[in-house]
Design an enzyme around this catalytic site. Structure first.
Site, PDB file in Angstrom:
ATOM      1  N   LYS A   1       0.177   4.265  -0.388  1.00 18.19           N
ATOM      2  CA  LYS A   1      -0.471   5.492   0.126  1.00 18.19           C
ATOM      3  C   LYS A   1      -0.155   6.657  -0.819  1.00 18.19           C
ATOM      4  CE  LYS A   1      -0.250   3.415   4.637  1.00 18.19           C
ATOM      5  NZ  LYS A   1      -0.237   3.563   6.080  1.00 18.19           N
TER       6      LYS A   1
ATOM      7  N   SER B   1       3.174  -1.784  10.432  1.00 21.18           N
ATOM      8  CA  SER B   1       4.613  -1.837  10.720  1.00 21.18           C
ATOM      9  C   SER B   1       5.237  -3.202  10.416  1.00 21.18           C
ATOM     10  CB  SER B   1       4.897  -1.423  12.169  1.00 21.18           C
ATOM     11  OG  SER B   1       4.497  -0.078  12.360  1.00 21.18           O
TER      12      SER B   1
ATOM     13  N   GLU C   1      -6.992   5.094   7.659  1.00 13.17           N
ATOM     14  CA  GLU C   1      -6.725   6.505   7.295  1.00 13.17           C
ATOM     15  C   GLU C   1      -7.929   7.106   6.578  1.00 13.17           C
ATOM     16  OE1 GLU C   1      -3.051   5.740   5.265  1.00 13.17           O
ATOM     17  OE2 GLU C   1      -2.100   5.267   7.181  1.00 13.17           O
TER      18      GLU C   1
ATOM     19  N   HIS D   1      -9.702   1.400   4.821  1.00 16.98           N
ATOM     20  CA  HIS D   1      -8.437   1.647   5.534  1.00 16.98           C
ATOM     21  C   HIS D   1      -8.659   2.674   6.649  1.00 16.98           C
ATOM     22  CE1 HIS D   1      -4.337   2.845   6.373  1.00 16.98           C
ATOM     23  NE2 HIS D   1      -3.959   1.711   5.798  1.00 16.98           N
TER      24      HIS D   1
ATOM     25  N   GLU E   1      -5.642  -4.701  10.452  1.00 16.02           N
ATOM     26  CA  GLU E   1      -4.636  -3.664  10.651  1.00 16.02           C
ATOM     27  C   GLU E   1      -4.935  -2.888  11.932  1.00 16.02           C
ATOM     28  OE1 GLU E   1      -2.618  -2.558   6.661  1.00 16.02           O
ATOM     29  OE2 GLU E   1      -4.287  -1.209   7.003  1.00 16.02           O
TER      30      GLU E   1
ATOM     31  N   GLY F   1       2.174   2.512  10.736  1.00 18.04           N
ATOM     32  CA  GLY F   1       3.136   3.608  10.619  1.00 18.04           C
ATOM     33  C   GLY F   1       3.810   3.990  11.921  1.00 18.04           C
TER      34      GLY F   1
ATOM     35  N   ASN G   1       0.869  -1.178   0.000  1.00 20.04           N
ATOM     36  CA  ASN G   1       0.000   0.000   0.000  1.00 20.04           C
ATOM     37  C   ASN G   1       0.909   1.232   0.000  1.00 20.04           C
ATOM     38  OD1 ASN G   1      -1.810   2.038   0.491  1.00 20.04           O
ATOM     39  ND2 ASN G   1      -2.343   1.370   2.567  1.00 20.04           N
TER      40      ASN G   1
HETATM   41  P1  PGA Z   1       2.606   0.502   7.590  1.00 18.51           P
HETATM   42  O1  PGA Z   1       1.161   0.682   6.934  1.00 18.51           O
HETATM   43  O2  PGA Z   1       3.166  -0.804   7.054  1.00 18.51           O
HETATM   44  O3  PGA Z   1       3.410   1.688   7.111  1.00 18.51           O
HETATM   45  O4  PGA Z   1       2.439   0.465   9.049  1.00 18.51           O
HETATM   46  C1  PGA Z   1       0.315  -0.402   6.690  1.00 18.51           C
HETATM   47  C2  PGA Z   1      -0.980   0.086   6.098  1.00 18.51           C
HETATM   48  O5  PGA Z   1      -1.452   1.162   6.487  1.00 18.51           O
HETATM   49  O6  PGA Z   1      -1.555  -0.589   5.219  1.00 18.51           O
END
Ligand code: PGA
Length: 254
Positions: free
Chosen positions: A11, A216, A100, A98, A170, A176, A9
């Site tokens: 982003k 992460s 976000e 997601h 997640e 993140g 992903n």
């Molecule tokens: P990250 O994000 O691996 O940077 O923690 C995962 C995601 O949001 O899909």
């Protein structure tokens, strides 16, 4: 057949030129890598680069997914992208729900269910993201929260439609932050999700379902996370932005 999937992903990252370089570097790695039929590698770049990605990935061991979709087919929705548009670019997957998008764009399980319906109509696999916040985990509500998210977004589907769904667990506190869920925490939640799917749909549907872990995940922790029986791969954010690092994660599925 239940698939093992490593999905990147991206982003809102990379310029067009950087995206081209990252996909080319990844394809070079994948060229020399043998991939069994039950394994899939997927990248989800920003929408302006989807056509570039599907062109470069054509006939190769790489699938392409979008990061978002509008529930309507066409119309006056400035800035949006629809499932028929994704289909016309041969996009195979789309991330929905997601955290976000839930946080910054006020998406709910109800609006996500509409997006899932639009994707299914266009034969695009939905990667449905769910997960609890830190506060919810600290008050031991994680199973309740994730259970309700799945119930609201997926329970209207038929068992046949469910075959077009991948779930990504997640935990919001892991995204993140550099603080991944432990392999035990991931396995515990994935087993819970599979049990819920089994109860709501069928044992077969639950066995077929790919449940990915995200938050992460990197080349150092991937193997211990993916070696759990109910963890079928990962949704990778930051670590998918570097071809070498992402490929190391791909190799940890072997
Ligand atoms: P990250 O994000 O691996 O940077 O923690 C995962 C995601 O949001 O899909």
């Amino acid at each position: 057949m239940r698939k093992k999937i490593i999905a990147g992903n991206w982003k809102m990252n990379k310029t067009f030129q950087e995206a081209e370089e990252l996909i080319s570097d990844l394809l070079k790695h994948l060229e020399a890598h043998s991939l069994e039929d039950d394994k899939e590698i997927l990248i989800c770049p920003p929408s302006p680069y989807l056509e570039l990605a599907t062109d470069l990935a054509q006939g190769r061991k790489l699938k392409v997914g979008a990061q978002n979709v509008n529930a309507n087919d066409f119309g006056a929705y400035t800035g949006e992208i629809s499932a028929p548009m994704l289909k016309s670019m041969e996009v195979n997957y789309c991330i929905v729900g997601h955290s976000e998008r839930r946080k910054y764009y006020h998406e709910t399980d109800e609006s996500v269910a509409d997006k899932i319906n639009a994707l299914l109509k266009n034969e695009i696999i939905a990667v449905y993201c769910c997960g609890e916040t830190l506060e919810e985990r600290e008050s031991n509500k994680q199973f309740d929260v994730v259970g309700k998210q799945i119930e609201k977004a997926l329970s209207h589907l038929t068992s046949e439609q469910l075959k077009q769904i991948v779930i990504a667990y997640e935990p919001v506190w892991a995204i993140g932050t550099g603080k991944n869920a432990s392999p035990e925490q991931a396995q515990e939640m994935h087993a819970y999700i599979r049990k819920q799917i089994s109860g709501k749909f069928s044992k077969d549907a639950a066995e077929e379902m790919s449940i990915l872990y995200g938050g992460s995940c990197n080349s150092k922790n991937a193997k211990s996370l993916f070696s759990n029986p109910d963890v079928d791969g990962g949704l990778i954010g930051g670590a998918s932005l570097d071809a070498d690092e992402f490929f190391k994660i791909v190799k940890s599925m072997d």
